[in-house]
Design an enzyme around this catalytic site. Structure first.
Site, PDB file in Angstrom:
ATOM      1  N   HIS A 175     -10.996  40.080   4.171  1.00  0.00           N
ATOM      2  CA  HIS A 175     -12.659  39.339   4.648  1.00  0.00           C
ATOM      3  C   HIS A 175     -13.137  39.349   5.893  1.00  0.00           C
ATOM      4  O   HIS A 175     -12.231  39.309   6.403  1.00  0.00           O
ATOM      5  CB  HIS A 175     -12.563  38.628   3.465  1.00  0.00           C
ATOM      6  N   ASP A 226      -4.752  33.776   4.936  1.00  0.00           N
ATOM      7  CA  ASP A 226      -6.313  33.850   4.441  1.00  0.00           C
ATOM      8  C   ASP A 226      -6.244  33.292   2.864  1.00  0.00           C
ATOM      9  O   ASP A 226      -5.787  34.126   2.154  1.00  0.00           O
ATOM     10  CB  ASP A 226      -7.017  34.464   4.947  1.00  0.00           C
ATOM     11  N   GLN A 267      -9.610  32.943  -1.115  1.00  0.00           N
ATOM     12  CA  GLN A 267      -9.234  33.486  -3.003  1.00  0.00           C
ATOM     13  C   GLN A 267      -7.775  33.387  -3.895  1.00  0.00           C
ATOM     14  O   GLN A 267      -7.997  33.923  -4.688  1.00  0.00           O
ATOM     15  CB  GLN A 267      -9.386  35.198  -3.266  1.00  0.00           C
ATOM     16  N   LYS A 271     -14.865  27.024  -2.906  1.00  0.00           N
ATOM     17  CA  LYS A 271     -14.302  28.053  -4.304  1.00  0.00           C
ATOM     18  C   LYS A 271     -13.239  27.400  -5.342  1.00  0.00           C
ATOM     19  O   LYS A 271     -12.648  27.131  -5.898  1.00  0.00           O
ATOM     20  CB  LYS A 271     -13.688  29.391  -3.395  1.00  0.00           C
ATOM     21  N   CYS A 287     -18.447  41.590   1.716  1.00  0.00           N
ATOM     22  CA  CYS A 287     -17.707  41.031   3.496  1.00  0.00           C
ATOM     23  C   CYS A 287     -16.912  41.789   3.444  1.00  0.00           C
ATOM     24  O   CYS A 287     -15.488  41.447   3.594  1.00  0.00           O
ATOM     25  CB  CYS A 287     -18.510  39.871   3.067  1.00  0.00           C
TER      26      CYS A 287
HETATM   27  N1  7TS Z   1     -11.403  34.754   3.306  1.00  0.00           N
HETATM   28  C1  7TS Z   1     -12.173  35.272   1.565  1.00  0.00           C
HETATM   29  C2  7TS Z   1     -10.641  36.065   1.335  1.00  0.00           C
HETATM   30  C3  7TS Z   1     -12.598  35.650   1.454  1.00  0.00           C
HETATM   31  O1  7TS Z   1     -13.055  36.074  -0.166  1.00  0.00           O
HETATM   32  C4  7TS Z   1     -13.966  34.748   1.703  1.00  0.00           C
HETATM   33  C5  7TS Z   1     -15.432  34.945   1.396  1.00  0.00           C
HETATM   34  C6  7TS Z   1     -14.059  33.953   3.632  1.00  0.00           C
HETATM   35  C7  7TS Z   1     -12.263  34.050   3.794  1.00  0.00           C
HETATM   36  C8  7TS Z   1     -14.808  33.358   3.957  1.00  0.00           C
HETATM   37  O2  7TS Z   1     -14.841  32.050   3.429  1.00  0.00           O
HETATM   38  P1  7TS Z   1     -16.167  30.646   3.983  1.00  0.00           P
HETATM   39  O3  7TS Z   1     -16.034  29.637   3.296  1.00  0.00           O
HETATM   40  O4  7TS Z   1     -15.739  30.412   5.350  1.00  0.00           O
HETATM   41  O5  7TS Z   1     -17.566  31.558   3.517  1.00  0.00           O
HETATM   42  N2  7TS Z   1     -15.499  35.121   0.232  1.00  0.00           N
HETATM   43  C9  7TS Z   1     -16.387  35.182   0.011  1.00  0.00           C
HETATM   44  C10 7TS Z   1     -16.912  36.419  -0.948  1.00  0.00           C
HETATM   45  O6  7TS Z   1     -15.961  36.929  -1.619  1.00  0.00           O
HETATM   46  N3  7TS Z   1     -18.512  36.559  -1.715  1.00  0.00           N
HETATM   47  O7  7TS Z   1     -19.494  35.435  -1.095  1.00  0.00           O
HETATM   48  C11 7TS Z   1     -17.303  35.302   0.054  1.00  0.00           C
END
Ligand code: 7TS
Length: 422
Positions: free
Chosen positions: A139, A216, A219, A242, A380
């Protein structure tokens, strides 16, 4: 904290062995609505998941009864707020299988956690000609902070390629593990492909060469049991929103010895033990990394979300979602001209696909009219799109409250798109 009737009902339901899909759905008030006259089918869970009433209640309880700043007041409300916040930290510790609560830093989410590591650990440990090794399925939030750091330090960002099925090329990974690599940063699960990476093996191979690993888990945490001690990773991060928790809260796990060594990230209140204009000494873990008033309600809400998934059981959630993933994959495979993007042997939560001759945004728009929420775009993860030579995909992503009927609705919606654009 008082147990309300809803929480009692959830607790009562927990021992049942059969999956109570409708019972689970009733825990999420938002799911009962209709969108464009159709029952909402929410399949955008990789972006954010919906919140059970237990989480909504925890937020409301905090603001109606305990709202106060933490770690400062001597008064009752402040003590309650502090206790709630620190109990939440303990829940995150258990959720991740960390050894000690001081290894859990509350942050805004995965993005902030990765930036924290880049600007503390990275700032100290990465210098000219050093390398940070990531993968081609990250990401943007596990790419850009490293890119910024590497630019500032004259270091190099190196990338492990992926196969056509979206699996990490472990032979290529090993080739890139050289003495210049000072950190490996890798997604546990890819948000664009659903690939589950062999994190244990990645850690083992990296540690054999003395290289620390950041995972990370944005997910992964919603879909599987995580145990950071078993993985033996040095850093692990996830976002609360999430995992059925509120937005604006997440956690960074770090091994205490590493966190202790690292300089602070943000300066301000709460992260110090004493301040003079000449010199400031920093607070102990985890407070050294939690400058300013944190997201107290968010942490408490995240604690409630962890309790909620804990009552159902992460293993049961994983099994339910895995069955859905297989069912959805089969249903979509029957659509002519549909190609799945991401067909790794080990996958979690994600059905990403392209339809020949039809732009994903058109797919998403038609599905929305059917009440089906999916995400279209590069998610992203633009380098993933480049790797597969596509501009975007349509992505349906799963959560514990999804059902086979919803995946039937998705497949029917995709058939409709085909008819409209034929
Ligand atoms: N890492 C991964 C693998 C992610 O899928 C996401 C967000 C992040 C980091 C960042 O997370 P945040 O909560 O700090 O924004 N992924 C997604 C997505 O797949 N669609 O919207 C956000």
């Amino acid at each position: 904290m008082a147990v309300n009737s809803h929480q009692a009902a959830v607790a009562e339901r927990t021992p049942v062995t059969a999956w109570d899909a409708q019972g689970v759905r009733r825990d999420f008030p938002i799911l009962a609505q209709r969108v464009h006259g159709k029952p909402l089918v929410y399949l955008d869970n990789a972006a954010t998941s919906q919140k059970p009433r237990a989480v909504l209640d925890a937020l409301l309880d905090f603001y109606t009864r305990d709202c106060s700043n933490i770690h400062r007041g001597v008064h009752e409300l402040s003590e309650r707020a502090t206790a709630g916040y620190e109990e939440a930290r303990e829940k995150v510790r258990t959720f991740l299988g960390a050894r000690e609560a001081r290894e859990i830093i509350f942050v805004r989410g995965a993005t902030e956690a990765i930036n924290l590591v880049a600007w503390t650990f990275g700032r100290e440990r990465i210098g000219v000609d050093d390398e940070v090794l990531i993968t081609a399925m990250e990401h943007h939030s596990n790419i850009v902070p490293w890119q910024i750091l590497c630019e500032a330090k004259g270091a190099k960002l190196c990338v492990t390629p992926i196969s056509d099925s979206g699996e990490l090329r472990m032979d290529e990974f090993e080739k890139r593990l050289n003495p210049r690599v000072k950190l490996v940063a890798v997604a546990h699960v890819s948000n664009a492909l659903g690939t589950v990476n062999p994190v244990e093996e990645i850690v083992r191979m990296s540690h054999a060469r003395g290289i620390p690993v950041l995972v990370d888990g944005a997910q992964a945490a919603p879909h599987m049991k995580v145990d950071v001690q078993e993985l033996d990773c040095d850093f692990y991060t996830f976002s609360g929103h999430k995992v059925y928790g509120p937005t604006g809260i997440g956690a960074l796990y770090g091994k205490a010895a590493l966190l202790d060594e690292m300089p602070p990230f943000h300066g301000g209140g709460d992260m110090i033990s004493s301040v003079t204009f000449e010199k400031t000494t920093y607070n102990v873990l985890p407070y050294k990394f939690e400058a300013g008033t944190p997201n107290i309600a968010g942490a408490i809400g995240l604690g409630a979300a962890i309790d909620y998934v804990g009552r159902i059981g992460m293993e049961r959630i994983a099994a339910h979602e895995h069955a859905l993933l297989e069912y959805g994959t089969r249903a979509l495979a029957r659509v002519p001209g549909l190609r799945m993007v991401g067909t790794a042997r080990k996958k979690a939560g994600v059905l990403s696909f392209v339809l020949e001759g039809i732009h994903p945004h058109d797919v998403g728009t038609v599905l929305d009219r059917e009440g089906i929420a999916v995400r279209t775009g590069h998610h992203c993860a633009q380098p993933v799109m480049d790797r597969f030579r596509i501009p975007a995909t349509t992505r349906a992503s799963l959560a514990l409250y999804n059902t086979r009927e919803e995946l039937d609705a998705l497949a029917a919606g995709v058939w409709k798109v085909k008819e409209m654009f034929a």
